[in-house]
Design a protein around this motif. Structure first.
Motif, PDB file in Angstrom:
ATOM      1  N   ALA A   1      -3.122   6.547   6.306  1.00 31.88           N
ATOM      2  CA  ALA A   1      -3.503   7.381   5.379  1.00 31.88           C
ATOM      3  C   ALA A   1      -5.014   7.234   5.046  1.00 31.88           C
ATOM      4  CB  ALA A   1      -2.590   7.265   4.369  1.00 31.88           C
TER       5      ALA A   1
ATOM      6  N   ALA B   1      -7.687   8.158   1.587  1.00 32.32           N
ATOM      7  CA  ALA B   1      -7.982   8.787   0.391  1.00 32.32           C
ATOM      8  C   ALA B   1      -9.523   8.462  -0.263  1.00 32.32           C
ATOM      9  CB  ALA B   1      -6.904   8.280  -0.727  1.00 32.32           C
TER      10      ALA B   1
ATOM     11  N   ARG C   1      -8.704   3.513   3.034  1.00 30.22           N
ATOM     12  CA  ARG C   1      -7.950   3.981   4.603  1.00 30.22           C
ATOM     13  C   ARG C   1      -6.873   2.910   5.028  1.00 30.22           C
ATOM     14  NH1 ARG C   1     -12.016   5.741   7.947  1.00 30.22           N
ATOM     15  NH2 ARG C   1     -13.476   6.062   6.180  1.00 30.22           N
TER      16      ARG C   1
ATOM     17  N   GLU D   1      -3.466   9.036  -4.622  1.00 30.82           N
ATOM     18  CA  GLU D   1      -3.674   9.695  -3.623  1.00 30.82           C
ATOM     19  C   GLU D   1      -3.085   9.144  -2.395  1.00 30.82           C
ATOM     20  OE1 GLU D   1      -4.427  12.739  -3.844  1.00 30.82           O
ATOM     21  OE2 GLU D   1      -4.159  12.532  -6.020  1.00 30.82           O
TER      22      GLU D   1
ATOM     23  N   LYS E   1       0.587   8.982  -1.971  1.00 29.53           N
ATOM     24  CA  LYS E   1       1.038  10.402  -1.697  1.00 29.53           C
ATOM     25  C   LYS E   1       0.594  11.132  -0.241  1.00 29.53           C
ATOM     26  CE  LYS E   1      -0.011  12.209  -6.463  1.00 29.53           C
ATOM     27  NZ  LYS E   1      -0.791  13.175  -7.237  1.00 29.53           N
ATOM     28  N   GLY E   2      -0.333  10.409   0.448  1.00 30.70           N
ATOM     29  CA  GLY E   2      -0.869  10.819   1.906  1.00 30.70           C
ATOM     30  C   GLY E   2       0.248  10.110   2.840  1.00 30.70           C
ATOM     31  N   ARG E   3       0.566   8.860   2.312  1.00 30.52           N
ATOM     32  CA  ARG E   3       1.507   8.253   3.238  1.00 30.52           C
ATOM     33  C   ARG E   3       2.788   8.702   3.233  1.00 30.52           C
ATOM     34  NH1 ARG E   3      -0.448   1.917   3.611  1.00 30.52           N
ATOM     35  NH2 ARG E   3       1.744   1.371   3.205  1.00 30.52           N
TER      36      ARG E   3
ATOM     37  N   ARG F   1       3.496  12.012   2.494  1.00 32.30           N
ATOM     38  CA  ARG F   1       3.476  13.166   3.321  1.00 32.30           C
ATOM     39  C   ARG F   1       3.667  13.031   4.877  1.00 32.30           C
ATOM     40  NH1 ARG F   1      -0.333  14.785  -0.324  1.00 32.30           N
ATOM     41  NH2 ARG F   1      -1.979  13.992   1.186  1.00 32.30           N
ATOM     42  N   GLU F   2       2.889  11.931   5.366  1.00 31.50           N
ATOM     43  CA  GLU F   2       2.943  11.759   6.622  1.00 31.50           C
ATOM     44  C   GLU F   2       4.428  11.024   7.106  1.00 31.50           C
ATOM     45  OE1 GLU F   2       0.554   9.222  10.004  1.00 31.50           O
ATOM     46  OE2 GLU F   2      -0.316  10.373   8.439  1.00 31.50           O
TER      47      GLU F   2
END
Length: 287
Positions: A7, A9, A25, A140, A143-145, A147-148
């Motif tokens: 991810a 952010a 990252r 953030e 959250k990205g981790r 979603r993936e």
């Protein structure tokens, strides 16, 4: 909930003394491995940042970069006389060693870091603002981790469905394949005009059935599929457990291939290995 280890952010915040920005990252890694890049004035934050990462993440190589663009507009500039004197004394000491040295340029002295300073910023306030912004950026990233991770779980579920279908089809086909082998043996004997002892035929078919019995492997495959689904549903730090199950699934697929006696069972073993390898590649990115 399953989380990926991959991810990115970024967050930025403008304040009275300048603009703070964080970039985080993360990529897959066996353990949690943080790498911090902080300006010298923010080195005191390193312990708090590492602790936040330890509490928020369990695995992954994580690179955290803090940048601070100081805003000097509207602020009075002052000369650090002590630092300037030290710099000039050092320059004169070096000049004494040189024949016909160039004169010291005042503008070059002013350009030296720390000689020309503005109104002192409150370091504690800046550190607090930077740490608060880091927590926001880390949120953030998580959250990205997540979603993936949801997408990875969906892809794995699709492969599990395909494995379930493949094993169910193979289980139905095994009696047909044995019957076909029996008929081939009878046809071969007829072509050679050899009379086959019915008792011997049954013995050969029993031996073939025993050698080609894949019920145990199919049952274990089904059990592993159920366990993978359970782990995906329970979530948490599941990457290592899933990686172990991929190895077990691959072991059963290899055994199926070694017992194959019909093109259909051989193809089924190949299909299973492909599906398992696709899952294994996705599992490598799961936290």
């Amino acid at each position: 909930m399953i989380h990926s280890m991959t991810a990115f952010a970024r967050a930025e915040q403008a304040g009275a003394h300048g603009t703070l920005s964080w970039e985080i990252r993360s990529v897959n890694h066996r353990y949690l491995e943080p790498h911090l890049r902080l300006p010298e004035a923010f080195r005191d934050l390193e312990g708090a940042v590492r602790e936040a990462l330890r509490k928020g993440l369990s695995r992954g190589k994580v690179e955290c970069t803090l940048r601070f663009a100081e805003d000097s507009s509207g602020r009075s500039m002052q000369i650090d006389s002590q630092r300037a004197s030290q710099l000039i004394a050092a320059a004169e000491s070096v000049a004494s060693l040189i024949k016909q040295p160039a004169p010291i340029n005042p503008l070059e002295v002013l350009a030296w870091p720390g000689v020309l300073v503005g109104d002192a910023s409150d370091p504690q306030a800046l550190n607090s603002a930077a740490l608060a912004l880091f927590h926001e950026t880390l949120g953030e990233l998580k959250k990205g981790r997540q979603r993936e991770g949801e997408e990875l779980a969906r892809l794995i579920e699709e492969r599990l469905d395909a494995i379930t279908q493949e094993t169910a089809t193979l289980r139905e086909q095994v009696p047909q394949m044995l019957a076909l082998q029996r008929q081939k043996l009878l046809d071969r004997c007829a072509e050679m005009q050899v009379e086959l002892d019915p008792q011997r035929l049954e013995q050969e078919m029993v031996l073939l059935a025993q050698k080609s019995d894949v019920a145990e492997e199919l049952d274990r495959l089904a059990t592993h599929v159920v366990e993978v689904r359970r782990i995906l549903k329970s979530g948490g730090a599941a990457g290592r457990r899933l990686d172990f199950l991929m190895q077990e699934l691959n072991r059963e697929a290899n055994t199926l291939g070694s017992k194959a006696f019909d093109p259909r069972s051989t193809q089924a073993a190949v299909n299973l290995k492909v599906l398992i390898e696709q899952m294994r590649e996705q599992v490598q990115n799961i936290e």
